[in-house]
Each structure stands twice: as C-alpha cells, then as structure tokens.
Design an enzyme around this catalytic site. Structure first.
Site: not given
Length: 608
Positions: A283, A286, A327-329
């Site tokens: 992951m 951000y 991807s991160d959330w």
C-alpha cells in the site's frame, strides 16, 4: 460450514462454481495457479474484472447477516457489492462476536458462490489486536486476544514475540474468515509528533525491517501463501514516517513528506527487506514527497499513489515487486459519515476529476482502489479508449492469483463452532498478556530507593485502576491518605481536533503536558510516592513530570492487570524505549522529520 463439492470422472473433488457440470480449469484444485487464473480471466466480463480492482468497506451487524451497509454516504449493502458490482474484496470495520462474524463470512461466501463465476470474497481488516480504537487506522481487540500495539512489540526488541503474535493473529483471523491483513506498517518513527507511531516498530529502520519480516512470516507462512495463510499488505510505501510537522496525510494539512535530511533510503530499507522476503501486497503512502531526487531525477510532487516514478519505476522495475499494489483508502472520492467529511486524499492532483484520478493511479501502477465502491470508473475508461483492457488484465491477474493461493476458490468457508473456540482463547489471551507485561518499560526509577517492583501487600491507591484489580495483584487497595504508593495511569498528550472525519481519533499536535496535569501529579506526590504509568503512543515530553514522580513506567497498550503485574514482579518489565524521548518542543521543531533521533539533547535515548 463445508463447500458443496462435485466429483470429476478422475476422482478429483472440485467446486462447480459456474454450475455447468464440468470441471473447468479454474475449478481444478490440481492445476498450477497461473493456469487457473488464465482460464478464469478468459471467462470474465470487463465489469467482473473492474469489480476485482475495488476494495470496499463494509460493516458487520451484531446478528452476522448481510444487512450491513457501507460506511459512507453511499450506504451500499454488501450483497449489492457482490451481486451487482462484482466487488469481491471487502474490508470489515467493527465486527461482532466470533460466531456472528464467522456466520457473516459464510453468508458472504455463499452469496459469492451464487454469481455466474462464483469468485470468492477476500475479507480484509486493519489491525485489531490491541487497545487503540481508531476506525480510520485500527480497532481495539474486543473478542480477540489483546497485545501491545506494534510500538510495544518494538519496545520488546524480540523477533520471536513478533512472529508469535503474527501467528496467533493469523489463526484468529482465519477462524473468522478474514484472509487479508492491511498491515504490517513498515514506516519508521522519525517525527516525534506523528500520530501513527503507535502502529510502527520504532525509530530504528533495521529493527523495523527485521520485525517486518517476522510479521509476514507469521501471517503468510515461511513457504508462501497457502490455505492457512493471511495475505499481508505492507504499508505505507516507500515509508510514511517523515511527515512535515508530524501531521498525518489523512488530512489536507498533512500532505507533505520531507526529506531534508536526505534519509529516503533509511525509510525505504524495511520495504527492501520485506520485498526480498516476499509479501502479497503493498500500500503506497498518502503523502507527497517534497524535494526528493532519486538517481539524479527529481521526483514529481504528487501523492505516492499517483506517482509513476515511485510505483512503477522504483517498486516494480528496480525492486522487482510482482504482487498487488492497492491504494490507501479513498484516494478518489471524499469520505462522509455522520455529518462529518474528509476530502479525497488525492494530494497533488486535487484538480483532477474522479475519472482522471483513477486513470492517473492505474497508469502510475495501482492495481486496486481501497475504500472505493465504483468499479464503473474502470469500465468507462476502457470503453472510452483511455485505458487498455490489457492493462486491466495485469491487475486482475495479480489479484486473482492471491485468491487462488489462499485456497479461497477451493474452500472459503469457516467453522462457526471453531471460531468460538479459537478466537480469544485462553492460550492466546495469555500470550498477549505476557507481551503486554514484558513490553512495559521502566523509564525512570531511583537507584537508591527503587519503587519498582512494588512490595507485595503494599497499600496502593490508584485513581484509574479498580480496587478488585489491585487486590488480585497482591496489593491492598487504599485511600489517598492511607497509601504507601500511588499508581496513576495517564496518556501522552495531544491536541484535540474535530474538524474533519477521523480527526478526533488521530492523536497529533503538541507533546507537552498541560499545567493542570503537572499540578495534579504534584498534589498526589504530597501524599505518597507516585508511579506514573504512561501510555506512550508518542514520545511525550516527560521532563515536567520528573520532579513529582518516584518512577515512570511506559506502556504501549496494556490492561490494568498487565500494568500491575509489571509493577509487582522483579524484572517483568523488560521493554526499552522504541524511540527517543525529546527534552523540549523547541528541539522537536528544529529536528529534521526524516532523521531518527535528531533532537540535540533528548531526555532519554531509544534503547533505554
């Protein structure tokens, strides 16, 4: 619950997932994974492929049925995801008791089996084995065995304990039907104010690397994924620790990652080690890399999830990673819940629309979108000619391979009775309790008249710990005026914030204690020696506490019983500080965010 099996004429038992009376190659448990994946991909529609590239959030209700809505403005039921959107990666937030969770897992797999191709669901979770409740990042243990946070495992400096934890967590997850861990966190804690330090193993990149390997060993298995594994998603590539001013990149004011100390490689090092070992998924962070150049090339200042130089150039091509990049959330859409909101974490590309963000992330190297619920984006990009189906197939191939390697196509079901016996078993709880006790760190104690251990039978007053726990530990509960010793539990300070969704759960900002907190300790110390037990999720500025403390014991996620055992037993508290404890806020502000232990004269050094 057991799967419904058919028997091929050669005697092979298989699941007839597409209900055509034939053992197709993807249904054949004896074929290599690559052959099964290729056969299944040839049968999938574009919509079914797009569904695999979405990893959505669902909640599970107390009854363990399928009336669980998505935790966002969409409020999408789980069956809508599986039946109509072809989404088969579901991230569970709060979960009920073990039997109900196992029941829900079985029901979602039954639902998946009813679809045309019967693609099973991969259920994932954030960490949930400790005491921190932050539904944007981690959950408290509740029914599972309770352990110190990862920063407490870092305090123990013991790879065997990390491996033991991961193996126990794997057993509890698989009993519940959870087969994907959105962890470990391989970030290095170099910025003292950063809110996510509790989920790291500390400020030593070398230790984070060793512990990361042990962690993945325990979850995935030393020989790779199997039907008893939980697939790991290591984060936040290429290292999320060097946050400007210690702010978190969940929020607009925390977008920047600074490399003023030229320590990019230091933060990348744990990922190098874990990638060499092998891990199922990565992951990206951000954050936006600020002022970063690699091999003479300036790195574009956009979030890592949109950064082709990092995901394709570094992760895929240089480091040779062939697994899933998720991807991160909520990189693409904003989050809304209960009247609160949080902008999409599309840092550096905020000006792009949702469809353009999706295209940009896929072109950068992402295979899957965490926390999103709209696979039609991918269909539209392909049908409009902006994205090739061949590129989609690359991601789908990786995602399907993990499902096959986990054995989900052959048997995704769990035994509800076994879930009750395994999850939170007395053996597992005892192991977690030991780790809580042993990770405790004696930061301050007098050499002349040590306060730890506290003598058996001592009269103990504690404003926070119930008298029954004090008695069970072999002490005598006392009033303030009767006490031989005072034990008070406190937490590291932070600045309360409540503007954005999730913000209240992220303990960020100042590490300084309020004057009222220091005065409270001074008042207590006038009655008896005070042992301060501090939950050190971040390196709080302890200097003002020293004049009023007979001893300071740091814990990193511990029950009252574990705290009292650490205080009562000679040598039980074996931990060492996983990060420096700075002397002042001015020194923190002056330090470089990517450099470990960069304050000029720390109060306590890591390893003490």
């Amino acid at each position: 619950m057991t799967p419904k099996l058919s028997r091929h004429h050669d005697g092979t038992l298989y699941r007839d997932l597409n209900d055509n009376g034939v053992m197709d190659a993807y249904e054949n448990p004896n074929l290599p994974v690559a052959e099964r994946v290729a056969d299944l991909m040839g049968r999938m529609s574009l919509a079914e492929k797009a569904g695999l590239m979405i990893h959505s959030i669902v909640s599970v209700n107390a009854a363990g049925d399928l009336d669980s809505p998505l935790m966002s403005a969409g409020r999408v039921p789980a069956d809508e995801f599986v039946l109509n959107r072809h989404v088969t990666h579901l991230n569970v937030h709060r979960i009920p008791d073990p039997r109900s969770m196992a029941r829900w897992s079985n029901q979602i797999q039954e639902l998946a089996e009813s679809t045309p191709l019967g693609i099973p669901v991969t259920i994932s979770t954030d960490p949930r084995h400790s005491f921190t409740e932050n539904w944007g990042a981690s959950f408290s243990a509740e029914h599972l065995s309770a352990w110190p946070e990862p920063i407490g495992l870092g305090a123990l400096s013991d790879e065997d304990t990390v491996r033991e934890f991961a193996d126990i967590a794997r057993q509890e997850y698989t009993a519940l039907g959870i087969r994907s861990a959105l962890h470990p966190t391989l970030d290095v804690a170099t910025e003292p104010r950063w809110a996510r330090q509790y989920s790291t193993f500390g400020q030593s990149a070398e230790q984070v690397a060793r512990f990361g390997v042990a962690y993945v060993d325990g979850f995935e298995g030393v020989d790779g994924l199997s039907s008893s594994s939980v697939a790991c998603m290591a984060k936040h590539f290429p290292g999320g620790g060097p946050q400007r001013d210690g702010e978190d990149p969940h929020f607009p004011y925390g977008r920047e990652q600074d490399y003023v100390g030229d320590m990019f490689e230091y933060h990348l090092a744990p990922f190098r080690r874990v990638l060499a070992r092998g891990v199922s998924a990565i992951m990206p962070s951000y954050g936006i890399p600020i002022g970063l150049s690699l091999d003479g090339e300036r790195i574009e200042e956009v979030a890592f999830g949109f950064n082709r130089q990092i995901l394709t150039g570094l992760l895929r091509e240089q480091l040779g990673f062939e697994g899933v990049i998720c991807s991160d959330w909520s990189l693409i859409t904003e989050s809304r819940f209960g009247g609160a909101h949080l902008p999409a974490r599309a840092w550096g590309v905020e000006h792009l629309g949702e469809l353009d963000r999706v295209q940009r992330a896929i072109e950068a190297g992402c295979d899957q979108f965490g926390g999103e619920d709209t696979p039609s984006w991918i269909v539209e990009l392909v049908e409009s000619g902006r994205l090739s189906e061949e590129r989609v197939d690359e991601s789908v191939r990786r995602l399907l391979a993990v499902k096959f390697e986990l054995g989900l196509f052959d048997d995704p079901y769990v035994d509800e009775d076994a879930a009750v016996e395994i999850v939170g078993s007395s053996q597992f709880r005892a192991a977690g309790h030991r780790a809580q006790v042993h990770s405790a760190t004696v930061v301050v104690d007098s050499d002349d008249r040590p306060s730890i251990p506290v003598a058996s039978g001592s009269r103990v007053y504690s404003p926070e710990i119930p008298d029954a726990e004090i008695s069970a530990a072999g002490f005598a509960p006392a009033t303030l005026d009767e006490a031989d010793v005072i034990v008070t539990r406190i937490s590291a300070p932070f600045d309360p914030r409540d503007h954005y969704l999730l913000e209240p759960a992220f303990h960020a900002g100042s590490l300084e204690f309020a004057d009222a907190d220091v005065e409270r300790l001074r008042t207590l110390s006038q009655h008896a020696p005070v042992i301060v037990v501090i939950h050190l999720e971040r390196p709080a500025l302890l200097a003002p506490l020293l004049p009023h403390s007979a001893a300071i014991l740091a814990v990193y996620g511990s029950s009252d019983a574990a705290v009292l055992e650490a205080l009562a037993t000679e040598g039980a508290a074996r931990g060492s500080l996983p990060f420096d404890v700075p002397r002042s806020l001015d020194e923190i502000v002056a330090a470089r965010s990517d450099v470990p232990g960069d304050t000029t004269s720390p109060l306590f050094r890591a390893g003490v």
